[in-house]
Write an enzyme that holds these catalytic residues in place. Structure first.
Site, PDB file in Angstrom:
ATOM      1  N   GLN A 120       0.630  -1.288   0.144  1.00 49.01           N
ATOM      2  CA  GLN A 120       0.110  -0.051  -0.056  1.00 49.01           C
ATOM      3  C   GLN A 120       0.749   1.302  -0.045  1.00 49.01           C
ATOM      4  O   GLN A 120       0.603   2.227  -0.368  1.00 49.01           O
ATOM      5  CB  GLN A 120      -0.897  -0.221   1.228  1.00 49.01           C
ATOM      6  CG  GLN A 120      -2.044   1.038   1.228  1.00 49.01           C
ATOM      7  CD  GLN A 120      -3.220   0.375   0.492  1.00 49.01           C
ATOM      8  OE1 GLN A 120      -3.545  -1.081   0.636  1.00 49.01           O
ATOM      9  NE2 GLN A 120      -3.844   1.016  -0.455  1.00 49.01           N
ATOM     10  N   LYS A 123       1.798   1.973  -3.500  1.00 55.69           N
ATOM     11  CA  LYS A 123       0.447   2.062  -4.599  1.00 55.69           C
ATOM     12  C   LYS A 123       0.211   3.632  -4.234  1.00 55.69           C
ATOM     13  O   LYS A 123      -0.311   4.389  -5.199  1.00 55.69           O
ATOM     14  CB  LYS A 123      -0.555   1.175  -3.986  1.00 55.69           C
ATOM     15  CG  LYS A 123      -1.948   1.176  -4.799  1.00 55.69           C
ATOM     16  CD  LYS A 123      -2.973   0.232  -4.146  1.00 55.69           C
ATOM     17  CE  LYS A 123      -2.390  -0.935  -4.137  1.00 55.69           C
ATOM     18  NZ  LYS A 123      -3.434  -2.101  -3.736  1.00 55.69           N
ATOM     19  N   LYS A 135      -2.908  -0.994   6.669  1.00 57.06           N
ATOM     20  CA  LYS A 135      -3.857  -2.003   6.259  1.00 57.06           C
ATOM     21  C   LYS A 135      -4.320  -2.744   7.747  1.00 57.06           C
ATOM     22  O   LYS A 135      -3.425  -2.548   8.610  1.00 57.06           O
ATOM     23  CB  LYS A 135      -3.110  -3.150   5.463  1.00 57.06           C
ATOM     24  CG  LYS A 135      -4.283  -3.877   4.565  1.00 57.06           C
ATOM     25  CD  LYS A 135      -4.626  -3.285   3.351  1.00 57.06           C
ATOM     26  CE  LYS A 135      -5.766  -4.209   2.823  1.00 57.06           C
ATOM     27  NZ  LYS A 135      -6.030  -3.604   1.494  1.00 57.06           N
ATOM     28  N   ASP A 175     -11.999  -3.864   2.021  1.00 60.11           N
ATOM     29  CA  ASP A 175     -11.133  -4.818   1.439  1.00 60.11           C
ATOM     30  C   ASP A 175     -11.938  -6.102   0.922  1.00 60.11           C
ATOM     31  O   ASP A 175     -13.298  -6.054   1.412  1.00 60.11           O
ATOM     32  CB  ASP A 175      -9.934  -4.945   1.949  1.00 60.11           C
ATOM     33  CG  ASP A 175      -8.972  -5.637   1.022  1.00 60.11           C
ATOM     34  OD1 ASP A 175      -8.218  -5.326   0.308  1.00 60.11           O
ATOM     35  OD2 ASP A 175      -8.741  -7.016   1.227  1.00 60.11           O
ATOM     36  N   THR A 218     -11.897   0.770  -8.140  1.00 56.64           N
ATOM     37  CA  THR A 218     -10.855  -0.557  -8.357  1.00 56.64           C
ATOM     38  C   THR A 218     -10.961  -1.263  -9.539  1.00 56.64           C
ATOM     39  O   THR A 218     -10.038  -1.204 -10.402  1.00 56.64           O
ATOM     40  CB  THR A 218     -10.930  -1.329  -7.128  1.00 56.64           C
ATOM     41  OG1 THR A 218     -10.814  -0.635  -6.075  1.00 56.64           O
ATOM     42  CG2 THR A 218      -9.438  -2.193  -7.239  1.00 56.64           C
TER      43      THR A 218
END
Ligand code: NDP
Length: 456
Positions: A120, A123, A135, A175, A218
């Site tokens: 992450q 990203k 996360k 998620d 996404t």
């Protein structure tokens, strides 16, 4: 600071840090896999910028700033007390507040949350938005639970998590296993505990602070990224066939966007098996089964005349179906070397990773050697977190943008990520290798910020 400079070239430095990381985290296979993939790309960066070796930047970056692990007790519908384990890994705040999703799945452990949090960082940096990496999640299994059980679990989870997050500190999102319903329960509990209405979570409902196009972001983003890869080959989506795995948030909207741009997506899957529909996946039916009724994927095949269902565990997978494009959108390590060889033998042109780390290192190697355009997760699926950052911006400004405004920004962001990754790959002598390009482009911005902020 001269500490590390005398001993090494970039290659030696990276190898020595990786040895330490392996020794200290030997039981965390997924985390080590994610670290190895990034480290392999960064060698030329340390040769070019030895000051990052002097500052021992890699060893600092690979150690999370903070890990919170906590008990989540809750009461099921039978009145029995259940206990799960919760996590939040606050990995890097070099370029902004921690940002990254929450995963509720029985497989969740510290290794999985650390691999996701590490990815992450890069990203989020690639999106160009001011967001750090984090996360979280729990080994809680939402499957088969009633709405009330989900609510009680979410409330207990947030009771602890609320002590560690905040709109300017750490902003979780969804998620696997965490969608609109769960974000609602989590947000309600946060608000009740903290007595504040802030953008502490993203993926909120549209009437209470959510952003239009976040649900789609996404999946749409992974398709926009694939479009860039196809354009670079002088190709487009017209008449192309795509195989997609998963049937959740990412897969559904990847399929929707593929069909709207002229490609035909012919598969989707869940953990029970996969569906092949040669007529093209009927997205409305898929949404009805997965988003509304929360049923298993076999129901899709039962409702369509030419669709077939193949149970999981056999030789045939989504990747056995001949296609021009592949979108792994389910989970980590779902596409191995053998699957990659099958896809290549069937003439695949481009692979865009909707899920996080769906391809094994061996599979990535096969794609790159075969000249397949390969969009790694941290670039190709960054659209979700990018629109989450846009949701944060709208919350801070107490405003909301139209669907088309957000979608246009998403498109530009994905195009920008592709261009930055492609340029970095070229600059560091690996033209066309978007794995190397994404890792380097994501890393440089974070490294620069860490360097400017001193040894912290
Ligand atoms: P969902 O929970 O909405 O859907 C996950 C899908 O993948 C389900 O169909 C699920 O099937 C399937 N799946 C999960 N685990 C397995 C497994 N072990 N074997 C086979 N199928 C499996 O999650 P998302 O769509 O949100 O997430 C999918 C992937 O995309 C994850 O890797 C996630 O980290 C990544 N991602 C998600 C983002 C987002 O915005 N949502 C952003 C960036 C990345 P079943 O229901 O049977 O478990």
């Amino acid at each position: 600071m001269k500490g590390n400079i005398d001993m090494t070239t970039g290659k030696e430095y990276v190898a020595s840090v990786f040895e330490k990381v392996k020794a200290q985290n030997s039981h965390e296979a997924e985390f080590l896999q994610a670290v190895e993939e990034v480290f392999n790309s960064l060698v030329p960066v340390f040769d070019k910028y030895p000051k990052y070796i002097e500052e021992n930047l890699l060893e600092r970056l690979v150690e999370p700033e903070r890990i919170v692990s906590f008990r989540v007790p809750w009461v099921d519908d039978k009145g029995q007390v259940q206990v799960n384990r919760g996590f939040r890994v606050q990995f890097s705040s070099a370029i902004g507040p921690y940002k990254g999703g929450l995963r509720f799945h029985p497989s969740v452990n510290q290794s999985i949350i650390k691999f996701l949090g590490f990815e992450q960082i890069f990203k989020n940096s690639l999106t160009g938005q001011p967001i750090g990496g984090g996360k979280g999640g729990s080994n809680f299994d939402p499957k088969g639970k009633s709405d009330n059980e989900i609510m009680r679990f979410c409330q207990s989870f947030m009771t602890e998590l609320s002590k560690h997050i905040g709109a300017d500190t750490d902003v979780p999102a969804g998620d696997i296993g965490v969608g609109g319903r769960e974000i609602g329960y989590l947000y309600g509990q946060y608000k009740r505990i903290r007595n504040e209405y802030t953008g502490v979570l993203t993926g909120k409902g549209l009437n209470w602070g959510g952003s239009l196009a976040r649900t789609e972001a996404t999946g749409y983003g992974a398709v926009y990224f694939a479009e860039q890869m196809l354009n670079a080959r002088g190709e487009n989506f017209n008449g192309k066939t795509a195989v997609v795995s998963g049937a959740g948030n990412v897969a559904i909207y990847a399929i929707e966007k593929l069909q709207s741009l002229g490609a035909k997506a012919v598969t989707c899957s869940d953990s029970s098996g996969f569906v092949y529909d040669p007529d093209g996946i009927d997205v409305d039916l898929l949404k009805e089964i997965k988003e509304v009724k929360r049923e298993r994927i076999v129901k899709y095949a039962e409702a369509r005349p030419n669709a077939t269902f193949t149970p999981a565990g056999g030789e045939k997978t989504v990747w056995s179906i001949k296609a021009d494009l592949a979108f792994p959108c389910a989970t980590q390590n779902e596409l191995d070397e053998t699957d990659a060889e099958t896809l290549v033998a069937n003439g695949v042109l481009a692979v865009s990773e909707g899920a996080n780390m769906p391809s094994t290192l061996g599979a990535i190697d096969v794609f790159l050697k075969a000249g397949v355009s390969f969009g790694p997760a941290k670039a190709a699926n960054a659209g979700g977190v990018a629109v989450s950052a846009l949701e944060m911006a709208q919350n801070s400004g107490r405003t909301s943008w139209t669907f088309d405004e957000v979608d246009a920004k998403l498109y530009d962001i994905m195009k920008g990520i592709y261009e930055n990754a492609a340029a970095a790959a070229k600059e560091f002598g690996q033209e066309g290798n978007l794995v190397v390009g994404a890792n380097i482009a994501g890393f440089l911005k974070v490294a620069d910020a860490m360097s400017a902020q001193g040894i912290v």
